[in-house]
Structure formats: C-alpha cells, structure tokens
Design a protein around this motif. Structure first.
Motif, PDB file in Angstrom:
ATOM      1  N   GLU A 190       0.824  -1.207   0.000  1.00  0.00           N
ATOM      2  CA  GLU A 190       0.000   0.000   0.000  1.00  0.00           C
ATOM      3  C   GLU A 190       0.860   1.260   0.000  1.00  0.00           C
ATOM      4  O   GLU A 190       0.518   2.255  -0.659  1.00  0.00           O
ATOM      5  N   LEU A 191       1.983   1.229   0.708  1.00  0.00           N
ATOM      6  CA  LEU A 191       2.864   2.395   0.771  1.00  0.00           C
ATOM      7  C   LEU A 191       3.593   2.631  -0.553  1.00  0.00           C
ATOM      8  O   LEU A 191       4.018   3.752  -0.842  1.00  0.00           O
ATOM      9  N   ALA A 192       3.777   1.583  -1.351  1.00  0.00           N
ATOM     10  CA  ALA A 192       4.460   1.676  -2.647  1.00  0.00           C
ATOM     11  C   ALA A 192       5.790   2.414  -2.531  1.00  0.00           C
ATOM     12  O   ALA A 192       6.004   3.448  -3.163  1.00  0.00           O
ATOM     13  N   PRO A 193       6.722   1.915  -1.736  1.00  0.00           N
ATOM     14  CA  PRO A 193       7.982   2.645  -1.525  1.00  0.00           C
ATOM     15  C   PRO A 193       8.915   2.544  -2.723  1.00  0.00           C
ATOM     16  O   PRO A 193       8.798   1.642  -3.555  1.00  0.00           O
ATOM     17  N   ASP A 194       9.851   3.471  -2.796  1.00  0.00           N
ATOM     18  CA  ASP A 194      10.937   3.391  -3.781  1.00  0.00           C
ATOM     19  C   ASP A 194      12.086   2.549  -3.248  1.00  0.00           C
ATOM     20  O   ASP A 194      12.846   1.960  -4.016  1.00  0.00           O
ATOM     21  N   LEU A 195      12.212   2.525  -1.912  1.00  0.00           N
ATOM     22  CA  LEU A 195      13.313   1.794  -1.276  1.00  0.00           C
ATOM     23  C   LEU A 195      12.807   1.164   0.010  1.00  0.00           C
ATOM     24  O   LEU A 195      12.018   1.780   0.731  1.00  0.00           O
ATOM     25  N   ILE A 196      13.234  -0.047   0.269  1.00  0.00           N
ATOM     26  CA  ILE A 196      12.920  -0.726   1.535  1.00  0.00           C
ATOM     27  C   ILE A 196      14.227  -1.008   2.264  1.00  0.00           C
ATOM     28  O   ILE A 196      15.139  -1.627   1.707  1.00  0.00           O
ATOM     29  N   HIS A 197      14.313  -0.530   3.507  1.00  0.00           N
ATOM     30  CA  HIS A 197      15.456  -0.797   4.369  1.00  0.00           C
ATOM     31  C   HIS A 197      15.039  -1.914   5.322  1.00  0.00           C
ATOM     32  O   HIS A 197      14.250  -1.706   6.242  1.00  0.00           O
ATOM     33  N   ALA A 198      15.538  -3.120   5.072  1.00  0.00           N
ATOM     34  CA  ALA A 198      15.135  -4.308   5.838  1.00  0.00           C
ATOM     35  C   ALA A 198      16.158  -4.586   6.920  1.00  0.00           C
ATOM     36  O   ALA A 198      17.309  -4.906   6.636  1.00  0.00           O
ATOM     37  N   ASN A 199      15.740  -4.467   8.172  1.00  0.00           N
ATOM     38  CA  ASN A 199      16.636  -4.718   9.296  1.00  0.00           C
ATOM     39  C   ASN A 199      16.638  -6.194   9.657  1.00  0.00           C
ATOM     40  O   ASN A 199      15.621  -6.759  10.073  1.00  0.00           O
ATOM     41  N   ASP A 200      17.775  -6.819   9.459  1.00  0.00           N
ATOM     42  CA  ASP A 200      18.056  -8.185   9.868  1.00  0.00           C
ATOM     43  C   ASP A 200      17.330  -9.233   9.012  1.00  0.00           C
ATOM     44  O   ASP A 200      16.685  -8.928   8.021  1.00  0.00           O
ATOM     45  N   PHE A 201      17.454 -10.502   9.413  1.00  0.00           N
ATOM     46  CA  PHE A 201      17.152 -11.611   8.509  1.00  0.00           C
ATOM     47  C   PHE A 201      15.670 -11.847   8.290  1.00  0.00           C
ATOM     48  O   PHE A 201      15.261 -12.252   7.213  1.00  0.00           O
ATOM     49  N   ARG A 202      14.829 -11.622   9.286  1.00  0.00           N
ATOM     50  CA  ARG A 202      13.402 -11.860   9.084  1.00  0.00           C
ATOM     51  C   ARG A 202      12.806 -10.876   8.085  1.00  0.00           C
ATOM     52  O   ARG A 202      11.988 -11.234   7.241  1.00  0.00           O
ATOM     53  N   MET A 203      13.202  -9.625   8.180  1.00  0.00           N
ATOM     54  CA  MET A 203      12.630  -8.599   7.313  1.00  0.00           C
ATOM     55  C   MET A 203      13.178  -8.657   5.889  1.00  0.00           C
ATOM     56  O   MET A 203      12.580  -8.097   4.963  1.00  0.00           O
ATOM     57  N   LEU A 204      14.302  -9.338   5.706  1.00  0.00           N
ATOM     58  CA  LEU A 204      14.853  -9.490   4.358  1.00  0.00           C
ATOM     59  C   LEU A 204      13.848 -10.173   3.435  1.00  0.00           C
ATOM     60  O   LEU A 204      13.646  -9.753   2.291  1.00  0.00           O
ATOM     61  N   GLY A 205      13.208 -11.225   3.908  1.00  0.00           N
ATOM     62  CA  GLY A 205      12.229 -11.931   3.093  1.00  0.00           C
ATOM     63  C   GLY A 205      11.021 -11.076   2.775  1.00  0.00           C
ATOM     64  O   GLY A 205      10.512 -11.084   1.653  1.00  0.00           O
ATOM     65  N   VAL A 206      10.535 -10.312   3.772  1.00  0.00           N
ATOM     66  CA  VAL A 206       9.391  -9.432   3.543  1.00  0.00           C
ATOM     67  C   VAL A 206       9.725  -8.417   2.454  1.00  0.00           C
ATOM     68  O   VAL A 206       8.931  -8.157   1.547  1.00  0.00           O
ATOM     69  N   ALA A 207      10.935  -7.830   2.535  1.00  0.00           N
ATOM     70  CA  ALA A 207      11.347  -6.825   1.549  1.00  0.00           C
ATOM     71  C   ALA A 207      11.501  -7.435   0.162  1.00  0.00           C
ATOM     72  O   ALA A 207      11.060  -6.856  -0.839  1.00  0.00           O
ATOM     73  N   ALA A 208      12.131  -8.603   0.089  1.00  0.00           N
ATOM     74  CA  ALA A 208      12.376  -9.226  -1.218  1.00  0.00           C
ATOM     75  C   ALA A 208      11.064  -9.594  -1.906  1.00  0.00           C
ATOM     76  O   ALA A 208      10.903  -9.387  -3.119  1.00  0.00           O
ATOM     77  N   ARG A 209      10.115 -10.117  -1.162  1.00  0.00           N
ATOM     78  CA  ARG A 209       8.839 -10.495  -1.780  1.00  0.00           C
ATOM     79  C   ARG A 209       8.065  -9.256  -2.242  1.00  0.00           C
ATOM     80  O   ARG A 209       7.391  -9.285  -3.281  1.00  0.00           O
ATOM     81  N   ALA A 210       8.172  -8.147  -1.485  1.00  0.00           N
ATOM     82  CA  ALA A 210       7.539  -6.900  -1.932  1.00  0.00           C
ATOM     83  C   ALA A 210       8.182  -6.404  -3.219  1.00  0.00           C
ATOM     84  O   ALA A 210       7.498  -5.887  -4.111  1.00  0.00           O
ATOM     85  N   LYS A 211       9.494  -6.558  -3.320  1.00  0.00           N
ATOM     86  CA  LYS A 211      10.227  -6.153  -4.535  1.00  0.00           C
ATOM     87  C   LYS A 211       9.741  -6.972  -5.740  1.00  0.00           C
ATOM     88  O   LYS A 211       9.525  -6.431  -6.835  1.00  0.00           O
TER      89      LYS A 211
END
Length: 524
Positions: A190-211
């Motif tokens: 919903e936020l449609a970001p230009d960049l995602i800063h993923a802190n640590d290993f759990r959030m890496l997957g969330v960011a990659a799937r959004a990408k």
C-alpha cells in the motif's frame, strides 16, 4: 524501513529512521506491536507504525494435539485447563466464606451440626478435585515443555525437507516466518515505496517479496539489507534443531534480491560477503551513539546513575549496559565482588526483573554482596552516554560466540563517549581495539581471577585510560553523525537525483519532535 520488533529499545533502528528523515527521505518505519493494537508515533520527521501481528503459524502442529501415549490424562490444549483450575479455586474460595459464616452462626441455628458436616464433605471433595485438576494440568504442561526438536525424528524431518526443497525448506521448518509476511506485506504494498530498508534476517524476506510483487506490476523497489548479526553464528532463539537451518535457508533464498547490504562491522562485512558471494563488501554503519540529540536532550536530562544505586561520588562503581543473558557474562561481575571490597556494580539491562537477572541477584545474595549489585532499567537512548558517565569503568564481559568476536558492539561506543575506562573480555575485535587504543584492560572471558586483575588495574589509574579519548579524531569517528553519512550515501547510490536535506524548520510535527511515546533503549 522494516524491523521485527517494537522499535523501542532498538537504538540503531531509531537513529537510522531519524537520520534518513533528516536527510530528506520520506520515512515510514514499520515494526511489530507488542500487543494486538496497532500504534503510531513520530521519531523526528519519521513516522513509526507498529503493526498488530497474529502469529498462529509460529505454533507447531503438536501444540494443538493431545499426547495420548505419553501423558494420557493431560487436558487437551484448548484452554480448558486454566478454566478448570480457576473454577476449582473459586469453589474453594466460596467454601472458605461459607465455613466462616457457619463458625459465626448462633449455636441455636436449626441443623447447624448437619450443615457443618455437609460442608466438610464438600470441602474434601473440592480438595480432591483440585488435586485431580492440578495433576492433569501438570501433565499438559509437561507435554508442551518436554517436546523438543533434537530427537532423531526431527533431525530426519529437517534433513528430508532440506534435500527435497533446498533453501525453500524454511517453509516447512519455520512456517512462522509467514506471519511476518502476512502482517507487513500488505502495508508495504500500500505504501508503494521506492526503497525498503530491511533490518536483519526476518525482514529481508518481507522486503524481497515486496520487490518481486512490485516488479510484476511494473514498479522498481530498491532493497537495502541491514544485517545486524551473522546468522550462522547466532545461538538459536528457540530450543530446536530446525530454527537455525530454516532461517539460514530463508536468508540465502532472499539475499540475492538485496541491491545493497550494510552491516555493523568490517569483520561481519567480510563474513557476509563470503557467505552470500556478494560482488562487493557490505557498507559498514557502526552502532555508534549520536554526538548531538538536538531538541531531545534539554527536555529530558539523564537520571543520576549513582543516586539510583544509592552510592556517593567516591564509591567505585562498575557499569554494564545492554541485554541480559548468560552469554553476556554478567555472572563474572558478581562472582568477583568478594575480591573487590567496596566496589559496586550497576546492571542497566532490558529486563531488570527477568529470570536471568533475578538469578544473578540471587547469586549476589548467596555471596553476601547483594547490597553492592543494582539492577536498573534502560534509559532513553539520548540519555545513555551522560547516564553512564557517572561510573568509574564500563564492563563488557561477553563470552566467546562467533558474533561476539567480530563487532564493536553498541555499549563499546557508549562507554567510549562517556569516557569510561573499559574492562572487556578477550573477544577478538573488541580486545584488539582496546589494546591498540589503550582505553582499558582485557581479561580472559569467564575467568574471575583475570577479571579481578583487570578491574583493579583500571580503578587504580583511571586517568591513564581516559587519556586515550584525547587522541584526535578517535571519538569523532565513533559518532552516529559519521555513520549517517554512510547510510545516506547508500540510499543516494541506489536512488540518485533525490532531494537533499530538509530545512531544520520544515515539516516538523506541531506537538513536538517525538509524539506519543519516547524512544527508549540503551541498545545491545
């Protein structure tokens, strides 16, 4: 920005959000609410949203089943056990009041003796029922706690899915990772970001799937992965053999989607580059404290450490600041006190009433030094340095773990800016730095006698060690302001041509820089 905690207590994440917003980026920091109610507030110009995250997938299937063979009388894991236990307690409470009323009754009351006998029978029945309920509840607890993921079946299960699915095996071994996706993913989209800063290993997957989802819709998202620790070197957060293989597989699957990687030390950068075959070394953003907290500091002066400990200015005071856990080595600080007459210890920790700290305090009582050990809570991150500066030395007694060997941790920089002589264990990077700068003494980890030697040395000549901080440029290079320049350079490398820093008087919240709640935490 994404983080898998409640933001408060994570000083690196807080400073990153504020600094990025001050540099002109429109920052929304998504974290996990500690309860079921979403929360929101501001960190300077950055918006913080804590998302409610149900986590049913974090529960294993055996937690929903009865262990008929091992614990045949255990209650089903449906919540009925707590209900039955409370019901029996209520019954006994009622019987106690009824017995008191009969004891106060007029002896001439009709059938008083019969009523007392009947009440006695009911009391015996209630006692027997409580014993039965307690036994079944105990069996349920044993069925839950005795199940471990280290038996041959679970090792075979883990190996089977690793062979069958490769790095995709985490979906079977740690399905709870999907709880993060289901809570964070829709909000990120919903936020449609230009960049995602993923802190640590759990959030890496969330960011990659959004990408990946954005690319399918024709949008490009840049992903920055901020690796706080080296996952293969972590002590598993859960007592099962699946946790580490699952999270490592998850990290390997999504690491290639990171457009840039940053981390906390040169040593960790080398390990990450080798582990994930990165084309270039990660950028290093140290966990350094801010030299200037702007409008925050005047409004909230730091508490007085010595006043909280109840000691005067001439009492030798050692301080430990950070997370409390066995591998952090706090035990050695207490075990040494019988050999350090008059010395006090302040433990500024995340959970001063938690089970580990309670055990440390019990150990102090057994040694007869309880009056010289003080467990205190975290202070706001902008108060940490002045708060700690009242001590005579800062202690980092951590044990030898892979992640402890490769970084200068947050408290190292906080102690340094407080100009404290240091007493550190001989973990590689930190010990090497202390020996080269001369700012403290190094002792063998978990060696009480050598720790006592190091403490005596720094207390005997504190100014000798404090003088190390007068070296030109030393403390200046260990500030968050210097790290924020690296952070902003990474962003602008990925997204060139973006606006510069926002003027100091533009876009500030109308009711203060930080609304709703303060940014709390000494960091780890």
């Amino acid at each position: 920005m994404l983080v898998d905690n409640g933001v408060n207590g994570d000083s690196r994440v807080q400073k990153t959000a504020r600094s990025a917003a001050d540099a002109g980026w429109d920052v929304v920091l998504l974290g996990r609410s500690p309860g079921s109610v979403p929360q929101t507030w501001r960190l300077g110009r950055a918006e913080v949203r804590l998302l409610a995250m149900p986590d049913p997938l974090a529960r294993r299937r055996h937690e929903f089943r009865r262990a008929w063979l091992r614990w045949p009388l255990a209650y089903p894991p449906s919540g009925i056990a707590a209900h039955r236990q409370q019901s029996v307690k209520a019954w006994q409470a009622d019987l106690t009041v009824r017995a008191a009323k009969l004891a106060l009754a007029d002896p001439a009351t009709p059938r008083l003796a019969l009523r007392r006998r009947l009440l006695g029978v009911e009391q015996a029945a209630a006692k027997l029922t409580r014993t039965w309920v307690s036994g079944r509840y105990w069996m349920l607890t044993r069925a839950r706690t005795r199940r471990r993921f280290h038996n041959p079946w679970d090792r075979a299960y883990t190996l089977f899915w690793q062979k069958l699915k490769g790095d995709g095996a985490w979906r079977r071994l740690e399905p709870g990772l999907w709880d993060y996706e289901l809570a964070y993913g829709p909000v990120v989209d919903e936020l449609a970001p230009d960049l995602i800063h993923a802190n640590d290993f759990r959030m890496l997957g969330v960011a990659a799937r959004a990408k990946i989802r954005a690319a399918q819709r024709g949008r490009e998202i840049k992903v920055v992965w901020d690796a706080h620790e080296f996952l293969p070197g972590l002590k598993p957060w859960q007592d099962n053999a699946r946790w580490l293989p699952a999270h490592r597989a998850h990290e390997r699957e999504y690491a290639p989607y990171a457009d840039a990687v940053m981390t906390v030390s040169d040593g960790l950068a080398e390990l990450l580059q080798r582990e994930h075959r990165l084309a270039t070394p990660p950028d290093v953003v140290l966990n350094a404290p801010a030299a200037d907290h702007g409008e925050l500091a005047p409004d909230a002066p730091a508490p007085d450490l010595r006043a909280l400990c109840g000691v005067g200015p001439d009492v030798p005071l050692l301080v430990y600041s950070g997370a409390a856990a066995r591998q952090r080595g706090l035990d050695v600080m207490v075990d040494a006190l019988p050999q350090l007459p008059g010395v006090h210890v302040a433990l500024v920790v995340n959970k001063p009433a938690g089970p580990y700290v309670t055990g440390v305090l019990a150990r102090a009582a057994k040694l007869g030094v309880a009056d010289r050990v003080h467990a205190l809570p975290y202070v706001a991150h902008w108060q940490v340095v002045p708060f700690l500066s009242a001590a005579d030395a800062g202690v980092i007694p951590i044990h030898h773990w892979p992640n402890h060997e490769i970084a200068l941790i947050t408290k190292f920089f906080e102690y340094s800016h407080a100009r404290l002589p240091l007493v550190v264990s001989d973990v590689k990077t930190m010990a090497g730095t202390v020996r080269s700068t001369g700012q403290g003494e190094v002792f063998r980890a978990e060696d009480v006698a050598d720790y006592v030697r190091a403490v005596r040395a720094v207390l005997a000549a504190p100014e000798r060690y404090r003088a190390a901080y007068d070296r030109p440029g030393l403390l200046e290079s260990w500030t968050w302001e210097a790290q924020a320049e690296v952070l902003d350079a990474v962003y602008r490398r990925l997204l060139p041509g973006r606006p510069g820093p926002v003027p100091a008087d533009a876009g500030q919240p109308t009711t203060g820089a930080d609304q709703t709640r303060p940014a709390v935490g000494a960091g780890t």
